[in-house]
Scaffold this motif. Structure first.
Motif, mmCIF file in Angstrom:
data_model
loop_
_atom_site.group_PDB
_atom_site.id
_atom_site.type_symbol
_atom_site.label_atom_id
_atom_site.label_comp_id
_atom_site.label_asym_id
_atom_site.label_seq_id
_atom_site.Cartn_x
_atom_site.Cartn_y
_atom_site.Cartn_z
ATOM 1 N N THR A 109 8.396 -3.528 7.529
ATOM 2 C CA THR A 109 8.166 -2.774 6.303
ATOM 3 C C THR A 109 9.416 -2.696 5.439
ATOM 4 O O THR A 109 10.546 -2.802 5.925
ATOM 5 C CB THR A 109 7.699 -1.341 6.626
ATOM 6 N N GLY A 116 -10.083 -0.978 -1.366
ATOM 7 C CA GLY A 116 -8.842 -0.600 -0.709
ATOM 8 C C GLY A 116 -8.771 -0.944 0.767
ATOM 9 O O GLY A 116 -7.710 -0.806 1.379
ATOM 10 N N THR A 153 -6.848 -7.491 0.653
ATOM 11 C CA THR A 153 -7.225 -6.115 0.349
ATOM 12 C C THR A 153 -8.370 -6.142 -0.645
ATOM 13 O O THR A 153 -8.227 -6.646 -1.763
ATOM 14 C CB THR A 153 -6.045 -5.321 -0.220
ATOM 15 N N LYS A 192 0.841 -1.192 0.000
ATOM 16 C CA LYS A 192 0.000 0.000 0.000
ATOM 17 C C LYS A 192 0.881 1.250 0.000
ATOM 18 O O LYS A 192 1.847 1.329 0.766
ATOM 19 C CB LYS A 192 -0.919 0.017 1.234
ATOM 20 N N ASN A 193 0.550 2.193 -0.882
ATOM 21 C CA ASN A 193 1.215 3.500 -0.929
ATOM 22 C C ASN A 193 2.736 3.400 -0.963
ATOM 23 O O ASN A 193 3.447 4.092 -0.231
ATOM 24 C CB ASN A 193 0.774 4.369 0.254
ATOM 25 N N GLY A 194 3.244 2.504 -1.807
ATOM 26 C CA GLY A 194 4.683 2.418 -2.002
ATOM 27 C C GLY A 194 5.442 1.628 -0.959
ATOM 28 O O GLY A 194 6.676 1.560 -1.013
ATOM 29 N N THR A 195 4.719 1.006 -0.012
ATOM 30 C CA THR A 195 5.377 0.251 1.055
ATOM 31 C C THR A 195 4.857 -1.191 1.077
ATOM 32 O O THR A 195 3.661 -1.430 0.899
ATOM 33 C CB THR A 195 5.133 0.908 2.428
ATOM 34 N N LYS A 250 -5.527 2.355 8.254
ATOM 35 C CA LYS A 250 -5.085 2.896 6.975
ATOM 36 C C LYS A 250 -3.572 2.846 6.818
ATOM 37 O O LYS A 250 -3.063 2.732 5.712
ATOM 38 C CB LYS A 250 -5.600 4.327 6.811
ATOM 39 N N ASN A 251 -2.842 2.929 7.954
ATOM 40 C CA ASN A 251 -1.377 2.838 7.864
ATOM 41 C C ASN A 251 -0.873 1.401 7.896
ATOM 42 O O ASN A 251 0.339 1.166 7.870
ATOM 43 C CB ASN A 251 -0.712 3.675 8.951
ATOM 44 N N LYS A 306 10.631 -1.018 1.177
ATOM 45 C CA LYS A 306 10.251 -0.355 -0.071
ATOM 46 C C LYS A 306 10.412 -1.282 -1.276
ATOM 47 O O LYS A 306 10.051 -0.924 -2.387
ATOM 48 C CB LYS A 306 11.087 0.910 -0.272
#
Length: 352
Positions: free
Chosen positions: A140, A171, A167, A117-120, A219-220, A142
Protein backbone atom coordinates in the motif's frame (compact mmCIF):
# COMPACT_ATOMS: atom_id res chain seq x y z
CA UNK A 1 43.82 16.22 -45.53
CA UNK A 2 42.67 13.89 -48.28
CA UNK A 3 42.81 10.94 -45.88
CA UNK A 4 40.86 12.86 -43.26
CA UNK A 5 38.22 13.88 -45.79
CA UNK A 6 37.92 10.30 -47.02
CA UNK A 7 37.53 9.09 -43.45
CA UNK A 8 34.83 11.67 -42.80
CA UNK A 9 32.93 10.58 -45.92
CA UNK A 10 33.10 6.95 -44.83
CA UNK A 11 31.82 7.92 -41.38
CA UNK A 12 28.94 9.87 -42.90
CA UNK A 13 28.07 6.93 -45.12
CA UNK A 14 28.10 4.61 -42.12
CA UNK A 15 25.86 6.97 -40.16
CA UNK A 16 23.41 7.26 -43.04
CA UNK A 17 23.31 3.49 -43.41
CA UNK A 18 22.65 3.03 -39.68
CA UNK A 19 19.90 5.64 -39.71
CA UNK A 20 18.27 3.94 -42.68
CA UNK A 21 18.40 0.58 -40.88
CA UNK A 22 16.92 2.07 -37.72
CA UNK A 23 14.15 3.76 -39.70
CA UNK A 24 13.37 0.52 -41.50
CA UNK A 25 13.24 -1.36 -38.20
CA UNK A 26 10.97 1.22 -36.61
CA UNK A 27 8.61 1.13 -39.56
CA UNK A 28 7.93 -2.57 -38.90
CA UNK A 29 6.06 -1.76 -35.70
CA UNK A 30 2.62 -0.28 -35.17
CA UNK A 31 3.90 1.81 -32.26
CA UNK A 32 7.17 2.71 -30.57
CA UNK A 33 8.45 1.96 -27.03
CA UNK A 34 7.24 4.35 -24.35
CA UNK A 35 10.59 4.25 -22.58
CA UNK A 36 14.03 2.93 -23.52
CA UNK A 37 16.15 3.67 -20.43
CA UNK A 38 14.99 0.46 -18.75
CA UNK A 39 13.26 -2.69 -20.01
CA UNK A 40 9.59 -2.94 -19.08
CA UNK A 41 6.79 -5.42 -19.77
CA UNK A 42 3.29 -6.53 -18.72
CA UNK A 43 1.93 -2.96 -18.44
CA UNK A 44 -1.10 -2.42 -16.21
CA UNK A 45 -2.33 1.08 -16.98
CA UNK A 46 -4.73 3.24 -14.97
CA UNK A 47 -5.96 6.82 -14.90
CA UNK A 48 -5.77 8.49 -11.49
CA UNK A 49 -6.77 12.16 -11.14
CA UNK A 50 -6.57 12.64 -14.89
CA UNK A 51 -3.02 11.30 -15.19
CA UNK A 52 -1.95 7.99 -16.72
CA UNK A 53 0.09 5.60 -14.55
CA UNK A 54 1.63 2.41 -15.87
CA UNK A 55 2.58 -0.47 -13.54
CA UNK A 56 4.88 -2.81 -15.49
CA UNK A 57 7.31 -5.60 -14.78
CA UNK A 58 10.94 -4.42 -14.76
CA UNK A 59 12.93 -6.76 -17.00
CA UNK A 60 16.62 -7.21 -16.29
CA UNK A 61 19.47 -9.39 -17.52
CA UNK A 62 19.91 -11.70 -14.55
CA UNK A 63 22.08 -14.33 -16.27
CA UNK A 64 19.63 -17.10 -15.38
CA UNK A 65 19.39 -19.74 -18.15
CA UNK A 66 16.19 -19.69 -20.20
CA UNK A 67 13.63 -22.45 -19.67
CA UNK A 68 9.89 -23.15 -19.99
CA UNK A 69 9.33 -22.26 -16.34
CA UNK A 70 10.45 -18.70 -17.07
CA UNK A 71 13.32 -18.69 -14.58
CA UNK A 72 15.13 -16.18 -16.81
CA UNK A 73 12.36 -13.67 -16.00
CA UNK A 74 14.08 -12.94 -12.70
CA UNK A 75 12.80 -9.45 -11.86
CA UNK A 76 13.86 -7.72 -8.63
CA UNK A 77 11.71 -4.58 -8.37
CA UNK A 78 9.01 -2.39 -9.88
CA UNK A 79 9.38 0.98 -11.56
CA UNK A 80 6.17 2.96 -12.09
CA UNK A 81 5.78 5.07 -15.23
CA UNK A 82 3.55 8.12 -15.62
CA UNK A 83 2.41 10.39 -18.43
CA UNK A 84 0.04 13.34 -18.70
CA UNK A 85 -1.40 12.20 -22.04
CA UNK A 86 -1.20 9.25 -24.41
CA UNK A 87 1.46 10.89 -26.56
CA UNK A 88 3.06 12.82 -23.75
CA UNK A 89 6.47 12.50 -22.13
CA UNK A 90 6.90 9.36 -20.05
CA UNK A 91 8.47 9.61 -16.60
CA UNK A 92 10.18 6.77 -14.75
CA UNK A 93 9.35 7.39 -11.09
CA UNK A 94 12.04 5.06 -9.77
CA UNK A 95 11.80 2.00 -7.56
CA UNK A 96 8.36 1.59 -5.96
CA UNK A 97 8.85 -1.84 -4.37
CA UNK A 98 11.74 -4.32 -4.24
CA UNK A 99 11.67 -8.05 -3.64
CA UNK A 100 14.07 -7.56 -0.70
CA UNK A 101 11.43 -5.45 1.05
CA UNK A 102 8.74 -8.16 0.93
CA UNK A 103 9.11 -10.24 4.13
CA UNK A 104 7.81 -13.52 2.69
CA UNK A 105 9.26 -13.27 -0.84
CA UNK A 106 11.84 -15.52 -2.44
CA UNK A 107 12.33 -14.56 -6.10
CA UNK A 108 10.76 -13.45 -9.40
CA UNK A 109 8.64 -10.34 -9.01
CA UNK A 110 6.30 -10.76 -11.97
CA UNK A 111 3.44 -8.73 -13.53
CA UNK A 112 1.59 -6.46 -11.04
CA UNK A 113 -1.59 -4.39 -10.97
CA UNK A 114 -2.91 -1.52 -8.86
CA UNK A 115 -6.27 -0.40 -7.49
CA UNK A 116 -7.32 2.75 -5.63
CA UNK A 117 -9.85 3.04 -2.82
CA UNK A 118 -10.47 5.51 0.03
CA UNK A 119 -7.24 7.44 -0.45
CA UNK A 120 -4.99 4.38 -0.66
CA UNK A 121 -3.27 2.74 -3.62
CA UNK A 122 -3.03 -1.05 -3.51
CA UNK A 123 -0.25 -2.73 -5.48
CA UNK A 124 -0.95 -6.42 -6.14
CA UNK A 125 2.03 -8.51 -7.12
CA UNK A 126 2.95 -12.17 -7.74
CA UNK A 127 6.23 -13.43 -6.35
CA UNK A 128 7.54 -16.84 -5.40
CA UNK A 129 7.65 -17.44 -1.67
CA UNK A 130 10.62 -19.02 0.08
CA UNK A 131 9.31 -22.47 -0.95
CA UNK A 132 9.36 -21.35 -4.62
CA UNK A 133 5.57 -21.24 -4.89
CA UNK A 134 3.92 -18.23 -6.53
CA UNK A 135 1.60 -16.30 -4.22
CA UNK A 136 -0.05 -12.92 -4.63
CA UNK A 137 0.80 -10.15 -2.20
CA UNK A 138 -0.39 -6.61 -1.67
CA UNK A 139 1.46 -3.42 -0.79
CA UNK A 140 0.00 0.00 0.00
CA UNK A 141 0.88 3.65 -0.52
CA UNK A 142 -0.74 7.08 -0.38
CA UNK A 143 0.87 8.08 -3.66
CA UNK A 144 0.24 6.31 -7.01
CA UNK A 145 4.00 6.02 -7.62
CA UNK A 146 4.80 4.77 -4.12
CA UNK A 147 6.97 3.84 -2.43
CA UNK A 148 4.77 0.90 -1.45
CA UNK A 149 4.94 -1.06 1.79
CA UNK A 150 4.17 -4.78 1.52
CA UNK A 151 1.87 -6.60 3.91
CA UNK A 152 3.76 -9.16 6.04
CA UNK A 153 2.05 -12.16 4.41
CA UNK A 154 0.57 -13.03 0.99
CA UNK A 155 -3.19 -12.91 0.43
CA UNK A 156 -4.61 -16.03 2.07
CA UNK A 157 -5.78 -18.53 -0.54
CA UNK A 158 -3.88 -16.85 -3.38
CA UNK A 159 -1.65 -18.64 -5.86
CA UNK A 160 -0.27 -18.42 -9.40
CA UNK A 161 0.42 -15.11 -11.20
CA UNK A 162 -0.88 -12.07 -13.11
CA UNK A 163 -3.31 -10.35 -10.72
CA UNK A 164 -5.65 -7.92 -12.48
CA UNK A 165 -8.06 -5.95 -10.31
CA UNK A 166 -11.33 -4.64 -11.74
CA UNK A 167 -13.54 -2.25 -9.75
CA UNK A 168 -17.14 -2.26 -10.94
CA UNK A 169 -19.41 0.77 -11.05
CA UNK A 170 -20.94 -0.25 -7.70
CA UNK A 171 -17.51 -0.11 -6.04
CA UNK A 172 -17.06 -3.88 -5.72
CA UNK A 173 -13.54 -5.02 -6.62
CA UNK A 174 -12.60 -8.35 -8.21
CA UNK A 175 -9.22 -9.94 -8.79
CA UNK A 176 -8.61 -12.06 -11.89
CA UNK A 177 -5.42 -14.10 -11.90
CA UNK A 178 -3.60 -17.21 -13.10
CA UNK A 179 -1.07 -18.46 -15.60
CA UNK A 180 -0.06 -21.96 -16.70
CA UNK A 181 3.43 -23.39 -17.27
CA UNK A 182 5.76 -21.11 -15.29
CA UNK A 183 2.73 -19.52 -13.66
CA UNK A 184 2.09 -22.80 -11.80
CA UNK A 185 -1.71 -22.76 -12.24
CA UNK A 186 -1.61 -26.38 -13.45
CA UNK A 187 0.02 -27.41 -10.17
CA UNK A 188 -3.10 -26.56 -8.16
CA UNK A 189 -5.84 -29.15 -7.86
CA UNK A 190 -8.66 -28.86 -5.32
CA UNK A 191 -6.74 -26.10 -3.59
CA UNK A 192 -3.58 -28.15 -3.04
CA UNK A 193 -0.16 -27.53 -4.59
CA UNK A 194 1.48 -30.40 -6.47
CA UNK A 195 5.13 -29.47 -7.04
CA UNK A 196 5.77 -32.29 -9.52
CA UNK A 197 2.80 -31.54 -11.77
CA UNK A 198 4.38 -30.36 -15.03
CA UNK A 199 2.91 -28.33 -17.87
CA UNK A 200 2.46 -31.47 -19.96
CA UNK A 201 0.20 -33.28 -17.51
CA UNK A 202 -1.93 -30.28 -16.52
CA UNK A 203 -4.99 -31.37 -18.51
CA UNK A 204 -5.85 -33.92 -21.18
CA UNK A 205 -6.18 -32.41 -24.64
CA UNK A 206 -9.91 -33.20 -25.00
CA UNK A 207 -10.86 -31.99 -21.53
CA UNK A 208 -11.98 -28.43 -20.70
CA UNK A 209 -8.99 -26.11 -20.51
CA UNK A 210 -7.66 -24.74 -17.25
CA UNK A 211 -9.38 -21.49 -16.38
CA UNK A 212 -8.21 -18.21 -14.94
CA UNK A 213 -9.45 -17.56 -11.40
CA UNK A 214 -11.57 -14.74 -10.00
CA UNK A 215 -12.22 -13.69 -6.42
CA UNK A 216 -14.10 -10.79 -4.91
CA UNK A 217 -11.90 -8.56 -2.77
CA UNK A 218 -12.79 -7.52 0.76
CA UNK A 219 -13.80 -3.93 1.51
CA UNK A 220 -10.31 -3.22 2.88
CA UNK A 221 -8.81 -4.59 -0.40
CA UNK A 222 -6.35 -6.79 1.51
CA UNK A 223 -7.96 -10.23 1.22
CA UNK A 224 -10.39 -12.38 -0.75
CA UNK A 225 -14.05 -12.14 0.25
CA UNK A 226 -15.66 -15.46 -0.58
CA UNK A 227 -14.65 -18.44 -2.68
CA UNK A 228 -12.22 -18.36 -5.58
CA UNK A 229 -14.10 -19.24 -8.78
CA UNK A 230 -13.19 -20.36 -12.31
CA UNK A 231 -13.44 -17.87 -15.17
CA UNK A 232 -15.29 -20.12 -17.61
CA UNK A 233 -14.95 -19.31 -21.32
CA UNK A 234 -17.56 -20.87 -23.63
CA UNK A 235 -17.37 -21.45 -27.38
CA UNK A 236 -20.04 -20.57 -29.96
CA UNK A 237 -22.02 -23.67 -28.91
CA UNK A 238 -21.97 -22.85 -25.23
CA UNK A 239 -19.34 -25.49 -24.48
CA UNK A 240 -16.15 -24.83 -22.46
CA UNK A 241 -13.00 -24.31 -24.54
CA UNK A 242 -10.78 -27.40 -24.58
CA UNK A 243 -7.12 -27.77 -23.67
CA UNK A 244 -6.18 -28.57 -27.28
CA UNK A 245 -7.72 -25.31 -28.50
CA UNK A 246 -4.43 -23.43 -28.17
CA UNK A 247 -5.52 -20.47 -30.30
CA UNK A 248 -8.49 -19.67 -28.05
CA UNK A 249 -8.05 -21.05 -24.55
CA UNK A 250 -6.71 -19.04 -21.60
CA UNK A 251 -3.00 -19.15 -20.86
CA UNK A 252 -2.18 -16.01 -18.79
CA UNK A 253 -2.37 -12.22 -18.72
CA UNK A 254 -6.03 -11.65 -17.73
CA UNK A 255 -7.63 -8.21 -17.86
CA UNK A 256 -11.18 -6.97 -17.35
CA UNK A 257 -12.91 -3.85 -18.65
CA UNK A 258 -16.54 -2.84 -18.94
CA UNK A 259 -18.06 -1.38 -22.11
CA UNK A 260 -21.74 -0.64 -22.79
CA UNK A 261 -22.79 -2.65 -19.76
CA UNK A 262 -20.89 -5.78 -20.83
CA UNK A 263 -17.87 -7.33 -19.11
CA UNK A 264 -14.88 -7.95 -21.38
CA UNK A 265 -12.51 -10.63 -20.15
CA UNK A 266 -9.36 -10.37 -22.26
CA UNK A 267 -6.32 -12.64 -22.04
CA UNK A 268 -3.28 -14.11 -23.74
CA UNK A 269 -3.32 -17.52 -25.39
CA UNK A 270 0.33 -17.72 -24.38
CA UNK A 271 2.20 -20.24 -26.49
CA UNK A 272 0.24 -19.17 -29.61
CA UNK A 273 0.69 -15.47 -28.78
CA UNK A 274 -2.80 -14.12 -29.51
CA UNK A 275 -4.81 -11.72 -27.38
CA UNK A 276 -8.42 -12.89 -27.18
CA UNK A 277 -11.66 -11.54 -25.77
CA UNK A 278 -14.72 -13.11 -24.19
CA UNK A 279 -17.83 -11.22 -23.11
CA UNK A 280 -20.17 -11.78 -20.17
CA UNK A 281 -23.11 -10.22 -18.32
CA UNK A 282 -21.49 -10.13 -14.88
CA UNK A 283 -17.94 -10.11 -13.43
CA UNK A 284 -17.99 -13.83 -12.64
CA UNK A 285 -19.07 -14.91 -16.12
CA UNK A 286 -19.45 -17.26 -17.87
CA UNK A 287 -17.89 -15.47 -20.82
CA UNK A 288 -18.56 -16.20 -24.49
CA UNK A 289 -15.47 -16.27 -26.68
CA UNK A 290 -15.51 -13.41 -29.22
CA UNK A 291 -12.24 -13.82 -31.12
CA UNK A 292 -8.69 -12.58 -31.46
CA UNK A 293 -8.25 -8.82 -31.16
CA UNK A 294 -4.44 -8.62 -31.36
CA UNK A 295 -2.17 -10.76 -33.47
CA UNK A 296 1.22 -11.90 -32.16
CA UNK A 297 3.83 -9.33 -31.19
CA UNK A 298 7.56 -9.77 -31.67
CA UNK A 299 8.70 -11.87 -28.74
CA UNK A 300 6.88 -14.17 -26.35
CA UNK A 301 3.33 -13.90 -24.95
CA UNK A 302 1.49 -10.56 -24.81
CA UNK A 303 0.45 -9.26 -21.39
CA UNK A 304 -1.77 -6.20 -21.76
CA UNK A 305 -4.17 -3.73 -20.20
CA UNK A 306 -7.07 -1.73 -21.65
CA UNK A 307 -8.20 1.68 -20.40
CA UNK A 308 -10.36 4.61 -21.45
CA UNK A 309 -8.73 8.04 -21.70
CA UNK A 310 -10.85 11.09 -22.57
CA UNK A 311 -13.48 9.06 -24.37
CA UNK A 312 -11.06 6.89 -26.37
CA UNK A 313 -9.87 3.37 -25.60
CA UNK A 314 -6.24 2.26 -25.58
CA UNK A 315 -4.32 -0.97 -25.16
CA UNK A 316 -0.95 -1.09 -23.43
CA UNK A 317 1.21 -4.06 -24.40
CA UNK A 318 4.84 -5.05 -24.93
CA UNK A 319 7.23 -6.52 -27.49
CA UNK A 320 10.99 -6.94 -27.92
CA UNK A 321 11.82 -4.15 -30.37
CA UNK A 322 14.68 -2.71 -28.30
CA UNK A 323 16.53 -5.91 -27.39
CA UNK A 324 15.31 -8.73 -29.63
CA UNK A 325 15.27 -10.90 -26.48
CA UNK A 326 12.09 -12.37 -25.03
CA UNK A 327 13.05 -11.50 -21.44
CA UNK A 328 14.05 -7.88 -22.16
CA UNK A 329 10.90 -6.18 -23.35
CA UNK A 330 9.50 -2.69 -23.87
CA UNK A 331 5.98 -1.36 -23.24
CA UNK A 332 3.88 0.31 -25.92
CA UNK A 333 0.41 1.77 -26.43
CA UNK A 334 -2.01 1.99 -29.34
CA UNK A 335 -5.66 2.83 -29.79
CA UNK A 336 -8.32 0.12 -29.40
CA UNK A 337 -11.73 0.13 -31.08
CA UNK A 338 -14.96 -1.58 -30.04
CA UNK A 339 -16.95 -2.66 -33.09
CA UNK A 340 -20.66 -1.96 -33.50
CA UNK A 341 -21.44 -5.63 -32.78
CA UNK A 342 -19.62 -5.44 -29.44
CA UNK A 343 -16.45 -7.25 -30.51
CA UNK A 344 -13.01 -5.60 -30.52
CA UNK A 345 -11.38 -4.65 -33.82
CA UNK A 346 -8.28 -6.62 -34.76
CA UNK A 347 -4.93 -4.92 -34.06
CA UNK A 348 -1.83 -5.79 -36.10
CA UNK A 349 1.23 -4.93 -33.95
CA UNK A 350 3.63 -5.73 -36.79
CA UNK A 351 3.21 -4.00 -40.15
CA UNK A 352 3.15 -6.22 -43.20
Amino acid sequence: MAIAASSACQQNAKTTSTQTTDTTKKSKYLSQPLISEIYTADPSAHVFDGKIYIYPSHDIESGTPENDNGDHFDMKDYHILSMDSINGKVKDNGVALSVKDIPWAGRQLWAPDVAFKNGTYYLYFPVKDKQDVFRIGVATAKNPVGPFKAEPKPIEGSFSIDPAVFTDTDGTAYMYYGGIWGGQLQRWNNGKYEANRSKTDSQKENEPALNAKVAMLSKNMLRFDGAVKDVVILDENGKPLLTKDHDRRFFEGAWMHKFNGKYYFTYSTGDTHFLASAIGDNPFGPFKYQGTFMNPVEGWTTHHSIIEVKGKWYIFYHDTQLSGKTHLRNVKVTQLTHNADGTIALIEPMKK
